[in-house]
Motif scaffolding. Structure first.
Motif, PDB file in Angstrom:
ATOM      1  N   ALA A  42       0.836  -1.208   0.000  1.00 56.94           N
ATOM      2  CA  ALA A  42       0.000   0.000   0.000  1.00 56.94           C
ATOM      3  C   ALA A  42       0.867   1.254   0.000  1.00 56.94           C
ATOM      4  N   THR A  46       0.627   3.844  -3.001  1.00 55.69           N
ATOM      5  CA  THR A  46       0.196   5.213  -2.690  1.00 55.69           C
ATOM      6  C   THR A  46       1.251   6.216  -3.148  1.00 55.69           C
ATOM      7  N   GLU A 157      -8.122  -0.720   4.867  1.00 50.95           N
ATOM      8  CA  GLU A 157      -9.348  -0.448   4.108  1.00 50.95           C
ATOM      9  C   GLU A 157      -9.550   1.057   3.929  1.00 50.95           C
ATOM     10  N   THR A 160      -7.076   2.409   1.367  1.00 49.86           N
ATOM     11  CA  THR A 160      -7.474   1.977   0.026  1.00 49.86           C
ATOM     12  C   THR A 160      -8.614   2.836  -0.493  1.00 49.86           C
ATOM     13  N   ARG A 163      -7.162   6.410  -1.347  1.00 48.01           N
ATOM     14  CA  ARG A 163      -6.312   6.345  -2.535  1.00 48.01           C
ATOM     15  C   ARG A 163      -7.189   6.143  -3.766  1.00 48.01           C
ATOM     16  N   GLU A 180      -2.680  -1.275 -11.045  1.00 48.74           N
ATOM     17  CA  GLU A 180      -3.161  -1.873  -9.800  1.00 48.74           C
ATOM     18  C   GLU A 180      -2.130  -2.846  -9.221  1.00 48.74           C
TER      19      GLU A 180
END
Length: 183
Positions: A42, A46, A157, A160, A163, A180
């Protein structure tokens, strides 16, 4: 013949029980390692989003009633500190800091550093926790009973979600979002 079948059945039961117990022990370790891997991914993802946005896009706000790109990412950073401190039961080193409102963090470089540092806090905190600690229950927002691991999952979560919102910001600025990273 029956004795042989009964023995096979008993042996099969023993092996299945032992394998299940071993899997339960491995699950706790795997859960911690998976959380760490998820947050490392992540963080990288990000930062790719943030790198993709040009400097002038950091102040971009699709409508007057929603956050700028920088504010979205800085909200994510603040939440990383909040969820981690609460989920781990540790002090929030940025308690009271309002990243998204502070002018100091609105540039690309300072926003990227704030977000990167927030992920480093999550990852370091997770690495310092035991499996037993991750399985302890706590109360999030004083009303949701979760395990500490579930608290970290909620932080993931949340990140996510925010972002993902910025995908539209990038597209509106003519930028193709990064590929992705599901795994």
């Amino acid at each position: 013949m029956r004795k042989h079948s009964a023995f096979k059945l008993l042996l099969l039961f023993f092996v299945a029980s032992f394998s299940s117990a071993m899997a339960d022990d491995a699950t706790a370790v795997d859960e911690k390692e998976q959380l760490i891997a998820d947050f490392e991914r992540a963080k990288a993802y990000t930062l790719e989003y943030m790198e993709a946005m040009p400097e002038d896009g950091y102040s971009f706000q699709p409508t007057d009633d929603i956050r700028t790109f920088a504010q979205q990412m800085l909200h994510l950073a603040g939440a990383n500190y909040f969820f981690t401190a609460n989920s781990a039961g540790v002090e929030n080193p940025m308690e009271g800091m309002e990243f998204e409102k502070d002018e100091e963090f609105q540039s690309k470089a300072s926003a990227m550093k704030a977000v990167s540092d927030s992920y480093d806090f999550v990852i370091a905190t997770l690495k310092g926790m035991s499996e037993e600690q991750l399985n302890e229950e706590f109360s999030l927002f004083g009303r949701f009973k979760l395990t500490r691991a579930q608290g970290f999952a909620k932080a993931f979560e949340h990140g996510t979600h925010h972002r993902g919102q910025t995908t539209i910001y990038l597209r509106l600025k003519g930028v193709t979002p990064p590929q992705e990273k599901l795994i």
